[in-house]
Design a protein around this motif. Structure first.
Motif, PDB file in Angstrom:
ATOM      1  N   PRO A 353      35.247  37.383  45.390  1.00 19.11           N
ATOM      2  CA  PRO A 353      36.680  37.190  45.148  1.00 19.11           C
ATOM      3  C   PRO A 353      36.974  36.667  43.747  1.00 19.11           C
ATOM      4  O   PRO A 353      37.959  37.075  43.119  1.00 19.11           O
ATOM      5  N   GLU A 354      36.136  35.769  43.256  1.00 21.62           N
ATOM      6  CA  GLU A 354      36.351  35.220  41.915  1.00 21.62           C
ATOM      7  C   GLU A 354      36.187  36.291  40.845  1.00 21.62           C
ATOM      8  O   GLU A 354      36.974  36.350  39.879  1.00 21.62           O
ATOM      9  N   GLU A 355      35.166  37.136  40.996  1.00 24.85           N
ATOM     10  CA  GLU A 355      34.965  38.217  40.031  1.00 24.85           C
ATOM     11  C   GLU A 355      36.141  39.185  40.031  1.00 24.85           C
ATOM     12  O   GLU A 355      36.598  39.632  38.969  1.00 24.85           O
ATOM     13  N   LEU A 356      36.637  39.509  41.202  1.00 23.56           N
ATOM     14  CA  LEU A 356      37.771  40.426  41.292  1.00 23.56           C
ATOM     15  C   LEU A 356      39.002  39.818  40.625  1.00 23.56           C
ATOM     16  O   LEU A 356      39.706  40.496  39.872  1.00 23.56           O
ATOM     17  N   GLU A 357      39.255  38.558  40.889  1.00 21.69           N
ATOM     18  CA  GLU A 357      40.428  37.909  40.300  1.00 21.69           C
ATOM     19  C   GLU A 357      40.318  37.843  38.779  1.00 21.69           C
ATOM     20  O   GLU A 357      41.278  38.110  38.058  1.00 21.69           O
ATOM     21  N   ASP A 358      39.147  37.503  38.277  1.00 21.97           N
ATOM     22  CA  ASP A 358      38.946  37.423  36.828  1.00 21.97           C
ATOM     23  C   ASP A 358      39.127  38.798  36.179  1.00 21.97           C
ATOM     24  O   ASP A 358      39.721  38.913  35.099  1.00 21.97           O
ATOM     25  N   LYS A 360      40.910  41.342  37.278  1.00 19.77           N
ATOM     26  CA  LYS A 360      42.335  41.698  37.307  1.00 19.77           C
ATOM     27  C   LYS A 360      43.105  40.967  36.210  1.00 19.77           C
ATOM     28  O   LYS A 360      43.938  41.563  35.515  1.00 19.77           O
ATOM     29  N   LYS A 361      42.862  39.683  36.061  1.00 20.01           N
ATOM     30  CA  LYS A 361      43.568  38.907  35.045  1.00 20.01           C
ATOM     31  C   LYS A 361      43.317  39.472  33.647  1.00 20.01           C
ATOM     32  O   LYS A 361      44.236  39.583  32.827  1.00 20.01           O
ATOM     33  N   THR A 364      44.921  43.216  33.298  1.00 16.34           N
ATOM     34  CA  THR A 364      46.385  43.230  33.235  1.00 16.34           C
ATOM     35  C   THR A 364      46.892  42.478  32.011  1.00 16.34           C
ATOM     36  O   THR A 364      47.888  42.871  31.403  1.00 16.34           O
ATOM     37  N   ASN A 402      46.466  45.309  40.199  1.00 16.75           N
ATOM     38  CA  ASN A 402      46.612  44.151  41.079  1.00 16.75           C
ATOM     39  C   ASN A 402      46.487  44.509  42.557  1.00 16.75           C
ATOM     40  O   ASN A 402      46.185  43.645  43.389  1.00 16.75           O
ATOM     41  N   THR A 405      41.685  45.763  46.210  1.00 17.34           N
ATOM     42  CA  THR A 405      41.142  44.734  47.097  1.00 17.34           C
ATOM     43  C   THR A 405      39.618  44.709  47.054  1.00 17.34           C
ATOM     44  O   THR A 405      38.976  45.629  46.504  1.00 17.34           O
TER      45      THR A 405
END
Length: 437
Positions: A353-358, A360-361, A364, A402, A405
């Motif tokens: 989850p952390e890798e995905l969030e980073d 995306k940030k 974008t 974004n 998933t």
């Protein structure tokens, strides 16, 4: 003084266009030529990007490098102006023209001040409609290209790239370098250049983007005048390429203390529903610089390289997922083992989850920075059209990022990452590595 003004205008326009969202208009000229336009009246300056689909892949059999040669000759004289006179006329107008060719497109870029628009476009039209292709210019540019080819033959990265493409695509144009070989370029004639010109510059493969001090009606008139005189049709487009490479290692001996490796396997098309998931996944795997898994594992933890990266390469007629790494001859085999392991791990487990969030940030947040000037925006407009993206793509692209998933990443990782299919082309004197096929 005029040249200084043009540079200042570009800098100011960069600030104004990135400060707000762009508004794209679709324009159709009276003669039926389509373009996308971002009107920006605050600065008396316009950028025009013109691309012809097909590019160097339209080289005829036995004439590899002809389209590249032709592209280099477009502004080497036109109409009654030889190359020197053409350059002087362009300089006097403070106009900028760029001519480039790629595997799938020939690109023409133009930038000009509003006060010189008519004269700058008349000069560009002369180059497009009445190129001279003087024999002395042909021989001079051929010599420059042959010199580039000779230099590339001593560059391990270029040797690896060309070997990998040749193995991957075989006789398809993607399988050989667009510059051609020393032998093929040396044999090209002015007649070959004329054939290449007629094959590529045609209205049935034309895409246009315009940004700056120009309205839709003005642009429509401009397009017909500038491009309406081109032939309606050009050469047939290439056939779909067939991926030919199996997993393994190919060693290309080369006397150097550091080996260079190009690696990868078949990729994914730009129009594939899973493309965005693959794009985000690759950010985690190898496109994210020091934040990527491969940089962490290959460089940071083990010190096997200064850099390793991966990228998606969706061409018009074939798709690749590629990477590159360089390491000392005695450690490159270990670097390859680590890359294989990380490929397998992500394929089996997906990302955190952390890798995905980073990812995306970053993706974008970095996207608006691409719109950093009118010439860049004009190029983006054309790229969007050639990829058949909707006109509102710039506004919706980050939403698509974004929306990805963890399940999307896991699905596309299982589908796309195939460790057994990875092929490494290694140029150097690698210890502990031999060609497997």
């Amino acid at each position: 003084m005029i040249r200084f003004l043009l540079t200042a205008v570009v800098a100011v326009l960069t600030l104004t266009t990135t400060a707000r969202a762009i508004e794209i208009q679709e324009v159709t000229s009276p003669g039926g030529i389509k373009a996308w336009l971002v009107e920006e009246r605050s600065i008396p300056f316009t950028a025009l990007e013109i691309r012809f689909k097909g590019g160097a892949s339209l080289d005829r059999d036995g004439k590899r490098g002809a389209i590249n040669l032709m592209t280099g000759l477009i502004e080497e004289g036109a109409g009654d102006l030889d190359s020197t006179a053409f350059a002087a006329a362009r300089e006097a107008l403070a106009a900028s023209y760029g001519f480039d060719v790629y595997d799938d497109a020939l690109s023409i870029s133009a930038q000009f001040l509003t006060e010189n628009r008519d004269e700058a476009l008349a000069l560009l039209k002369l180059a497009l409609i009445e190129p001279r292709f003087d024999k002395d210019a042909v021989e001079r540019v051929k010599g420059q290209i042959v010199s580039i080819i000779g230099s590339n033959q001593k560059d391990p990265s270029e040797i690896a790239r060309q070997a990998a493409m040749g193995m991957t695509w075989g006789d398809h144009p993607y399988g050989s370098d667009k510059d051609g070989t020393i032998e093929s370029v040396s044999a090209l004639t002015r007649d070959d250049v004329l054939v290449a010109y007629k094959d590529v510059l045609a209205r049935d493969r034309l895409y246009v983007g315009a940004v700056g001090d120009i309205g839709a009606e003005e642009l429509g008139v401009l397009l017909d005048d500038l491009l309406g005189g081109l032939p309606e049709t050009g050469a047939p487009m290439p056939q779909q390429a067939t991926y030919l490479t199996e997993g393994g290692v190919t060693v290309v001996p080369f006397d150097t203390p550091q080996s260079v490796a190009i690696f990868g396997h078949e990729g994914i098309g730009r129009d594939d529903p899973d493309f965005f998931a693959a794009y985000v996944m690759n950010q985690v795997l190898g496109a994210g610089g020091f934040g990527s898994r491969l940089m962490e594992e290959v460089r940071e933890k083990r010190g096997l390289t200064y850099g390793v990266s991966t990228y998606l390469l969706p061409k018009d007629y074939g798709y690749l997922f590629l990477g590159q790494v360089a390491s000392s001859n005695d450690r490159v085999a270990q670097a390859i083992d680590v890359i294989r392991d990380e490929w397998s791990k992500l394929a089996a487990e997906g990302v955190t989850p952390e890798e995905l969030e980073d990812a995306k940030k970053y993706l974008t947040g970095a996207y608006p920075l691409r719109f950093d000037g009118n010439a860049r925006i004009a190029g983006i407009l054309v790229g969007m059209q050639m990829d058949a993206l909707p006109i509102d793509y710039a506004d919706t692209r980050n939403d698509k990022i974004n929306a990805i998933t963890l399940d999307d990443i896991k699905r596309v990782a299982e589908r796309l990452l195939r460790p057994d299919d990875l092929h490494f082309v290694v140029v150097g004197q690698p210890e502990g590595l031999e060609s497997t096929n």
